[in-house]
Structure formats: structure tokens, C-alpha cells
Motif scaffolding. Structure first.
Motif, PDB file in Angstrom:
ATOM      1  N   ASN A  68       0.831  -1.213   0.000  1.00 13.82           N
ATOM      2  CA  ASN A  68       0.000   0.000   0.000  1.00 13.82           C
ATOM      3  C   ASN A  68       0.858   1.252   0.000  1.00 13.82           C
ATOM      4  N   GLU A  69       1.943   1.218   0.737  1.00 14.56           N
ATOM      5  CA  GLU A  69       2.862   2.359   0.752  1.00 14.56           C
ATOM      6  C   GLU A  69       3.528   2.531  -0.613  1.00 14.56           C
ATOM      7  N   VAL A  70       3.864   1.426  -1.253  1.00 15.93           N
ATOM      8  CA  VAL A  70       4.474   1.503  -2.587  1.00 15.93           C
ATOM      9  C   VAL A  70       3.511   2.160  -3.567  1.00 15.93           C
ATOM     10  N   ARG A  71       2.259   1.747  -3.539  1.00 12.29           N
ATOM     11  CA  ARG A  71       1.252   2.306  -4.459  1.00 12.29           C
ATOM     12  C   ARG A  71       1.136   3.819  -4.286  1.00 12.29           C
ATOM     13  N   GLU A  72       1.109   4.284  -3.057  1.00 10.50           N
ATOM     14  CA  GLU A  72       1.023   5.719  -2.792  1.00 10.50           C
ATOM     15  C   GLU A  72       2.303   6.431  -3.244  1.00 10.50           C
ATOM     16  N   ALA A 105       8.482  -3.039  -7.440  1.00 10.16           N
ATOM     17  CA  ALA A 105       8.994  -3.182  -6.078  1.00 10.16           C
ATOM     18  C   ALA A 105       8.625  -4.575  -5.578  1.00 10.16           C
ATOM     19  N   ILE A 106       9.573  -5.237  -4.935  1.00 10.76           N
ATOM     20  CA  ILE A 106       9.351  -6.579  -4.395  1.00 10.76           C
ATOM     21  C   ILE A 106       9.175  -6.472  -2.887  1.00 10.76           C
ATOM     22  N   GLN A 110       5.281 -10.547  -2.979  1.00  4.79           N
ATOM     23  CA  GLN A 110       4.457  -9.770  -3.893  1.00  4.79           C
ATOM     24  C   GLN A 110       5.303  -8.775  -4.675  1.00  4.79           C
ATOM     25  N   ALA A 111       4.933  -8.603  -5.929  1.00  5.52           N
ATOM     26  CA  ALA A 111       5.548  -7.584  -6.781  1.00  5.52           C
ATOM     27  C   ALA A 111       4.470  -6.573  -7.138  1.00  5.52           C
ATOM     28  N   ILE A 112       4.719  -5.308  -6.830  1.00  4.84           N
ATOM     29  CA  ILE A 112       3.795  -4.243  -7.220  1.00  4.84           C
ATOM     30  C   ILE A 112       4.501  -3.401  -8.276  1.00  4.84           C
ATOM     31  N   TYR A 113       3.781  -3.091  -9.354  1.00  3.57           N
ATOM     32  CA  TYR A 113       4.452  -2.440 -10.476  1.00  3.57           C
ATOM     33  C   TYR A 113       3.666  -1.236 -10.989  1.00  3.57           C
ATOM     34  N   ILE A 178      -0.406  -5.682  -9.177  1.00  4.69           N
ATOM     35  CA  ILE A 178       0.260  -6.441  -8.122  1.00  4.69           C
ATOM     36  C   ILE A 178       0.100  -7.923  -8.426  1.00  4.69           C
ATOM     37  N   ILE A 179       1.150  -8.681  -8.184  1.00  5.62           N
ATOM     38  CA  ILE A 179       1.099 -10.109  -8.446  1.00  5.62           C
ATOM     39  C   ILE A 179       1.807 -10.848  -7.320  1.00  5.62           C
TER      40      ILE A 179
END
Length: 246
Positions: A68-72, A105-106, A110-113, A178-179
Motif C-alpha cells: 500500500n505504501e508503494v502504491r502511494e 517493487a518486491i 508480492q511484486a507491485i508495479y 500487483i502479483i
């Protein structure tokens, strides 16, 4: 987790406007960033390296430890960089500068892209390549609207026209995803100089072959060059091991 980054000018270009790097923040979380620049003179080179480096430096200084922090963080920092490059592009020497951008970001398993432009992020799982991103391009819009067939899209004379980039005047609208990763997975970030030249099945065959990760990255580039190498070719290949998914 193991990472291999490799770039090549290709067979037809005289300079390389791609740039990629990876960074680790204060929480020990890795981000991989890849960009494919555009613009006359050296503007494309500057835009891609600037975007990757600025975002990487900003990431290193964070304590971010959740998706969630990565997304923001993506939402805030990608637009900041968009405006920064747009402002530099007002200078006559850098007019028209911009860049695609792929960032992953890993966080644990989970990987968020984030995705802007027509570079790509793909997942190789088992024996199959899965494209995770959808190109921000004129040809892809026509394809989704049913105005082109996949065969027509592959050879369309305007396939290099993108509809979003870092450095544009308007606010960007990145795609986020996210995956959940599994042991044995591979993530592939690449500029279009790879996927315009070789197919997903060829990518899968190379990535799942019994050679080192660095050799896999080099082989991807060699195949793209052998197919014509019409553009710069950059790959960031990430191997997911058991430890990374625990």
C-alpha cells in the motif's frame, strides 16, 4: 532473488536511449526501474537516465515496507518526475524529451508495479510468458477498439507512437498492478526493442533454459539483434527463489 540487467544499442541505432537500474531502500526492499527515452539530440538519453536515477534516489531514502505504501509512493513520485522532465523539455536543447517507465517493487512474495508507455513487464511461470502490462500506444488503442487485427498491429507504420510518457504536459495516468510470486517465477522488464523483435514463446524458452541468469539476459538480447535489432534493447530479468517468497 537474483537480478540481471543488460542493455544493448541494437543493430540500427547509433546511441542508446534506454536505461535501467535497481535500488534498495532502508527497509531492505528492492525496486527495479527501466526506461526507454525519446527526443532529439541526447534528450532521450537524458530523460531515461534522469527518470530512473531520480526515482531510484527517492526510493533509497524511504522506509517503505508494504504494498500500500508503494502504491502511494508511485502515485506521488511518478507525477513529480513527469513534471520535472516536462519542465526540462521546455529548454530548446531538450525539446520533445520524454521516456517510458516500468518500475517493480518486491515486498515479500508480492511484486507491485507501475507502467507508463510501451516498454513491458512480463511474468514467466512454468513454461509460459504472461504479459502483465498493456501498451500505452496508438496501435494498441486501435487494436482494443477492434480497428486492427493483431497481425496488422504488429507491422503498423505508427506502432512507435505512444499515448503516455514521463515528461508529458498533462498529468500522467499510470497503470498499477500487483502479483503474488511463486518460487521459480521470473519477472522481465524490457524496452520495446526486445518484444518488437521476439515472441513471448521465444522469451519463455530462453528464460526457462538451463543457463545462468546473466546468460539468459544476454541470449534475449542476442535473439533480438539476430531478428534485426531495430531499436535499443534493454532487459531486467528477476529470478524468484524460495527465500524471496517466504
Amino acid at each position: 532473488m537474483e537480478i540481471s540487467l543488460l542493455t544493448d544499442v541494437g543493430q540500427k541505432r547509433t546511441n542508446n536511449q534506454d536505461y535501467a537500474n535497481h535500488y534498495v531502500n532502508r527497509a531492505g526492499r528492492t525496486m527495479i526501474i527501466l526506461a526507454d527515452g525519446m527526443g532529439g539530440h541526447r534528450a532521450g538519453n537524458i530523460a531515461s537516465e534522469m527518470a530512473v536515477t531520480d526515482l531510484g534516489v527517492a526510493w533509497v531514502d524511504t522506509q517503505i515496507d508494504t504494498v500500500n505504501e508503494v502504491r502511494e509512493w508511485f502515485a506521488n513520485n511518478l507525477e513529480i518526475e513527469n513534471q520535472r522532465i516536462n519542465q526540462l523539455g521546455q529548454n530548446e536543447a531538450y525539446k520533445g524529451m520524454g521516456t517510458t517507465l516500468e518500475a517493480v517493487a518486491i515486498i515479500d512474495n508480492q511484486a507491485i508495479y507501475a507502467h507508463i508507455g510501451d516498454s513491458r513487464i512480463g511474468l514467466i511461470r512454468g513454461e509460459e510468458y504472461h504479459q502483465l502490462t498493456s501498451d500505452h500506444s496508438l496501435v494498441n488503442e486501435l487494436l482494443k477498439a477492434g480497428q486492427l487485427t493483431p497481425e496488422e498491429a504488429a507491422s503498423h507504420p505508427q506502432k512507435n507512437i505512444i499515448t503516455q510518457s514521463i515528461g508529458q504536459k498533462d498529468e500522467i495516468q499510470p497503470d498499477f498492478g500487483i502479483i503474488t510470486l511463486e518460487p521459480g517465477d521470473y519477472l522481465l522488464l524490457n524496452s520495446d526493442g526486445l518484444t518488437n523483435m521476439i515472441s513471448g514463446s521465444e522469451i519463455s524458452d530462453i528464460v526457462t533454459s538451463d543457463i545462468s541468469l546473466a546468460d539468459k539476459a544476454a541470449t534475449l538480447i542476442r535473439f533480438a539483434n539476430n531478428a534485426g535489432g531495430l531499436d535499443n534493447i534493454t532487459v531486467a530479468l528477476i529470478a524468484v527463489n524460495e527465500e524471496a517468497t517466504e
